[in-house]
Design a protein around this motif. Structure first.
Motif, PDB file in Angstrom:
ATOM      1  N   MET A  56      14.070  34.609  71.567  1.00 11.01           N
ATOM      2  CA  MET A  56      12.431  34.644  70.319  1.00 11.01           C
ATOM      3  C   MET A  56      11.624  35.288  70.842  1.00 11.01           C
ATOM      4  O   MET A  56      11.020  33.869  72.544  1.00 11.01           O
ATOM      5  CB  MET A  56      12.884  33.781  69.969  1.00 11.01           C
ATOM      6  N   ASP A  57      10.885  35.873  70.904  1.00  7.98           N
ATOM      7  CA  ASP A  57       9.275  35.997  71.391  1.00  7.98           C
ATOM      8  C   ASP A  57       8.115  35.533  70.576  1.00  7.98           C
ATOM      9  O   ASP A  57       7.959  36.040  69.930  1.00  7.98           O
ATOM     10  CB  ASP A  57       9.277  37.224  72.053  1.00  7.98           C
ATOM     11  N   GLU A  58       7.431  35.112  71.330  1.00  9.36           N
ATOM     12  CA  GLU A  58       6.736  33.692  70.283  1.00  9.36           C
ATOM     13  C   GLU A  58       6.769  33.916  68.730  1.00  9.36           C
ATOM     14  O   GLU A  58       6.449  33.949  67.978  1.00  9.36           O
ATOM     15  CB  GLU A  58       5.357  34.581  70.654  1.00  9.36           C
ATOM     16  N   PRO A  59       7.928  33.147  68.800  1.00  8.56           N
ATOM     17  CA  PRO A  59       8.480  33.235  66.937  1.00  8.56           C
ATOM     18  C   PRO A  59       7.510  31.808  66.601  1.00  8.56           C
ATOM     19  O   PRO A  59       7.316  31.905  65.027  1.00  8.56           O
ATOM     20  CB  PRO A  59       9.524  32.032  67.478  1.00  8.56           C
ATOM     21  N   THR A  60       6.456  31.405  66.833  1.00 10.60           N
ATOM     22  CA  THR A  60       5.236  30.695  66.219  1.00 10.60           C
ATOM     23  C   THR A  60       3.900  31.316  65.499  1.00 10.60           C
ATOM     24  O   THR A  60       3.406  31.053  65.080  1.00 10.60           O
ATOM     25  CB  THR A  60       4.751  29.356  66.979  1.00 10.60           C
ATOM     26  N   THR A  61       4.476  32.434  65.834  1.00  6.33           N
ATOM     27  CA  THR A  61       3.548  33.594  65.289  1.00  6.33           C
ATOM     28  C   THR A  61       3.180  33.467  64.394  1.00  6.33           C
ATOM     29  O   THR A  61       3.886  34.060  62.922  1.00  6.33           O
ATOM     30  CB  THR A  61       3.480  34.880  65.680  1.00  6.33           C
ATOM     31  N   GLY A  62       2.165  33.348  63.771  1.00  9.17           N
ATOM     32  CA  GLY A  62       1.245  33.705  62.276  1.00  9.17           C
ATOM     33  C   GLY A  62       1.672  32.110  61.469  1.00  9.17           C
ATOM     34  O   GLY A  62       1.538  31.730  60.541  1.00  9.17           O
ATOM     35  N   LEU A  63       2.416  31.035  61.876  1.00  9.55           N
ATOM     36  CA  LEU A  63       2.666  29.782  62.065  1.00  9.55           C
ATOM     37  C   LEU A  63       1.979  28.616  61.709  1.00  9.55           C
ATOM     38  O   LEU A  63       1.441  28.324  62.834  1.00  9.55           O
ATOM     39  CB  LEU A  63       4.149  29.369  62.199  1.00  9.55           C
ATOM     40  N   GLN A  65       8.155  40.381  68.101  1.00  9.74           N
ATOM     41  CA  GLN A  65       7.474  39.600  67.939  1.00  9.74           C
ATOM     42  C   GLN A  65       6.319  40.234  66.813  1.00  9.74           C
ATOM     43  O   GLN A  65       4.869  39.934  66.557  1.00  9.74           O
ATOM     44  CB  GLN A  65       6.112  38.370  68.905  1.00  9.74           C
ATOM     45  N   SER A  66       6.827  42.111  66.421  1.00  7.85           N
ATOM     46  CA  SER A  66       6.243  42.933  65.980  1.00  7.85           C
ATOM     47  C   SER A  66       6.570  42.231  65.023  1.00  7.85           C
ATOM     48  O   SER A  66       7.617  41.622  63.918  1.00  7.85           O
ATOM     49  CB  SER A  66       7.004  43.438  66.560  1.00  7.85           C
ATOM     50  N   ARG A  67       5.131  42.806  64.450  1.00 11.57           N
ATOM     51  CA  ARG A  67       5.086  42.348  62.717  1.00 11.57           C
ATOM     52  C   ARG A  67       6.083  43.049  61.684  1.00 11.57           C
ATOM     53  O   ARG A  67       6.367  44.595  61.994  1.00 11.57           O
ATOM     54  CB  ARG A  67       3.813  42.769  61.874  1.00 11.57           C
ATOM     55  N   VAL A  68       6.466  42.782  60.965  1.00 13.31           N
ATOM     56  CA  VAL A  68       7.698  43.357  60.034  1.00 13.31           C
ATOM     57  C   VAL A  68       7.200  44.255  58.818  1.00 13.31           C
ATOM     58  O   VAL A  68       5.651  44.066  58.853  1.00 13.31           O
ATOM     59  CB  VAL A  68       8.122  42.356  58.614  1.00 13.31           C
TER      60      VAL A  68
END
Length: 749
Positions: A669-676, A513-516
């Motif tokens: 996938m670690d929290e793929p809904t982050t920011g969605l 879940q680290s940011r790009v």
């Protein structure tokens, strides 16, 4: 009602915002929502927060401003009636090994004060209990709790000579300046294998020779052995950096050649003997710092000394804030570099909950990231507490419970990127439910609990896992289906999957879940890796070097160095950014733009959206990645758009697209809904379903209830965080979860 009861934004045009104006009520909780990339962050962070911070910084002298971060003037006509801002973003706290949850929140200061007043035997003032002061730190490890040594077996290939590359560290390799010190010293034969050195030669190579100088033509320098030199540069010298503060690349190199162990003197306590011998009710300060916040609160009850009662009450109050915000499982000794983005944000909030400031402007970026549905309720209480102290609270958020908690909602859209940037709704939550916007529509929809689940093709077993707070966990993960791992924050989900499972299955494709990471030179084309293929395609078509088609290399415009803009530094005043006059913002030399691929220049291609590029390219490798980007809903992104302008949700999907076209059989996938946004969740589930239908195994760590309901198999950990967690409470299909009485997740699903 006076005009000053609103923050007035007039003509905001930052990034994709389309000249929008709005009034934001003061002393209220206002939630900004909308699809990923609709312009929420552009409005709240890049416009309102940036302008508030810039104006605040301008109240300082020019000398002080030189030390403060520079905030450029956002592209907005004007913003009226701003308050002083406190910005709580999702950037990880970071910090080196000396930064802990206790030092960052200043709770450790109160614990040190308590020991300086009632600890026995009496040692001295509070700073004697700090591992970051010479008076308190352990003399052996200097307050780190670990000692690091150079591993000679890792840095030396003894079968080789100095000229043959015996020293394996990249900074000391053949031809480098540091290598020359040993090769040109005259102390040993540079063509002789290290294994053949006698004891005197080996000692000279590793530990140096007293008062010996090496001549470098016109000047000389003091000779240092390899161990001396390495220690001075990387471990204990004036310029040595703590490993936790190094870049990922430098840290990887550093750890490759060193071994670390718990300090043999302080046994990880970080402090000197006198400080560690001082105790309160049989415990020293290091032992209390290792306790979880919930346990430390219990320990602090029952003092009778009036001084102790006063300090302990203040300390308990600060610790209770940690518990209230869902971080009761953290210990004060937990290094901040190990905190997740969501944990980092909540730790930052702790610093502000104890103050009595009013009329401030609090700006938060998705504060529910990493939070279980149970803890979202607690977060809403904290947001209201900030508001009730007389502050204005602005929140960028997708969580329906936070949106429902708002006094005022601003919905941006209607879609993302160039199709967004407009305010499509302003008003109450109740009115939003009836609004004809994507947010309004999806707030009324909930995905049902999946009744017909896929049947597994086999299973992968984790046996007797005891890492961190896991309690001898044995669990079977079914293959060929979608497994969702759930539980409150700190229950052991990440430890079980990211640490234990991935260590056993290193071939799995892991998407964290680290940011790009973004800068002005990175773009979707470079991040996904297709830029190399695009350059090769252009080079082949025109029979020239591929480096010509890179704006970071030979083809870059010499005037702007491939940035497309020119920065003029005006010292303490805000710098000026203007389009490059030579390349007119196209980033390349004029001669590079003479080369074409199917009538398009490299600049034309980078200006294409993913959708346009998908129609343009016939090359299989490039098309596969573009298709992945389109599948995750990023068809509107331009290939050359700087990643610094990409939102958190867009970055998350870009990462998904980059990983998903890789061939694998197990995806984690670690929290793929982050920011969605909720409308993007269906898109994400469609991609995941396609992966599973192609006989892959997909494992998600997730809090989003709609995703949990769509699982084939659920593994629920808990019941609480930290030492009160680490157990598997439930493993089975979603419709069976509701029967698990110990599961907190079961109450919300």
């Amino acid at each position: 009602m006076t005009d000053r009861q609103f923050i007035e934004v007039h003509g905001a045009r930052e990034n994709n915002l389309k000249d929008i104006s709005l009034n934001i009520p003061k002393q209220k909780v206002t939630v900004f929502t909308g699809v990923s990339g609709s312009g929420k962050s552009s409005l709240v962070f890049d416009t309102i927060a940036a302008e508030a911070q810039r104006q605040l910084n301008e109240t300082f002298t020019a000398f002080v401003q030189g030390f403060l971060p520079h905030y450029g003037q956002p592209d907005v006509d004007r913003i009226e009636h701003l308050n002083a801002p406190i910005i709580i973003d999702q950037k990880r706290v970071g910090g080196g090994s000396r930064s802990t949850a206790g030092t960052y929140t200043d709770i450790a200061t109160l614990l040190r004060l308590l020991f300086s007043r009632i600890g026995q035997p009496y040692v001295g003032p509070a700073y004697v209990f700090s591992f970051n002061t010479p008076q308190g730190m352990c003399p052996e490890c200097e307050g780190i709790g670990k000692t690091v040594q150079l591993d000679l077996d890792k840095i030396l290939d003894r079968s080789k000579s100095l000229n043959g590359g015996a020293i394996l560290h990249p900074e000391f390799k053949v031809g480098k300046w540091m290598w020359k010190m040993w090769a040109m010293s005259g102390l040993f034969d540079p063509d002789k294998p290290i294994a053949d050195y006698n004891e005197e030669e080996l000692n000279a190579l590793l530990y140096g020779v007293p008062d010996f100088k090496v001549s470098w033509g016109a000047f000389g320098s003091k000779y240092e052995g390899l161990v001396e030199r390495f220690n001075r540069m990387y471990i204990s010298g004036k310029f040595a950096k703590d490993a936790a503060a190094m870049s990922d690349r430098n840290r990887a190199v550093f750890e490759q050649f060193t071994t670390s162990q718990t300090c043999p003197v302080c046994h990880g306590g970080r402090l000197n003997e006198a400080a560690l011998n001082c105790r309160i009710n049989g415990k020293n300060i290091a032992e209390l710092s290792d306790l979880e916040a919930t346990e430390l609160i219990k320990f602090l009850k029952g003092f009778t000394d009036p001084v102790a009662v006063k300090v302990a009450a203040r300390l308990s109050e600060r610790l209770q804030h940690l518990v209230d915000i869902g971080l009761g499982y953290l210990s004060l000794s937990r290094e901040t570099s190990t905190l997740s983005g969501g944990e980092s944000q909540r730790v930052k909030m702790i610093r502000h909950l104890g103050n009595s400031l009013t009329e401030m402007l609090y700006i938060l970026d998705e504060p529910t990231v990493g939070l279980h549905a149970r803890d979202v309720v607690r977060m809403n209480t904290l947001l209201k507490a900030l508001r009730d102290k007389g502050n204005t609270v602005l929140v960028v958020e997708h969580d329906p419970d936070v949106i429902a908690n708002a006094d005022h909602v601003v919905d941006l859209g209607p879609m993302a990127g160039t199709h967004g940037g407009e305010v499509v709704f302003e008003g109450s939550y109740e009115a939003l439910l009836n609004a004809d916007t994507l947010t309004g529509q999806f707030l009324k929809q909930h995905l049902p609990i999946k009744q017909k689940v896929r049947q597994p093709t086999g299973q992968m077993t984790i046996k007797n896992a005891n890492l961190h707070n896991l309690k001898n966990v044995t669990v079977h993960i079914p293959t060929g289906v979608l497994t969702v791992v759930t539980g409150v924050a700190g229950s052991g989900k990440s430890t079980l999957i990211n640490d234990v499972f991935l260590a056993q299955h290193p071939d799995a494709i892991a998407i964290d879940q680290s940011r790009v990471t973004a800068n002005s030179r990175s773009a979707p084309a470079t991040y996904t890796g297709i830029m190399d293929d695009i350059r090769q395609t252009f080079a082949k078509a025109n029979q020239v070097s591929a480096s010509l088609f890179s704006f970071n290399s030979a083809g870059s415009c010499p005037n702007c160095n491939g940035l497309g803009v020119v920065y003029t530094d005006l010292a303490f005043m805000e710098g000026i950014v203007s389009p490059c006059e030579i390349c007119e913002g196209k980033r390349f030399k004029p001669e590079v733009l003479e080369y074409h691929l199917r009538d398009k220049t490299i600049s034309d291609v980078l200006d294409m959206t993913v959708e346009d590029a998908l129609a343009f390219f016939t090359e299989k490798k490039i098309k596969a990645v573009l298709q992945s980007m389109n599948d995750v809903g990023l068809g509107y992104l331009k290939l050359g758009q700087p990643l610094s302008t990409v939102s958190g949700g867009e970055g998350q999907r870009l990462k998904l697209a980059t990983e998903l076209h890789k061939r694998g059989s197990v995806y984690v996938m670690d929290e793929p809904t982050t920011g969605l946004h909720r409308s993007d969740i269906g898109l994400l589930m469609g991609i995941i379903d396609r992966l599973v239908d192609a006989r892959n195994t997909v494992i998600l760590i997730e809090h989003h209830l709609d995703v949990i309901r769509q699982a084939d198999w659920i593994i629920d950990l808990g019941p609480e965080g930290g030492s009160a967690g680490g157990e598997v409470l439930f493993a089975g299909s979603p419709h069976e979860l509701k029967n698990c009485e110990r599961s907190i997740t079961a109450r919300f699903i």
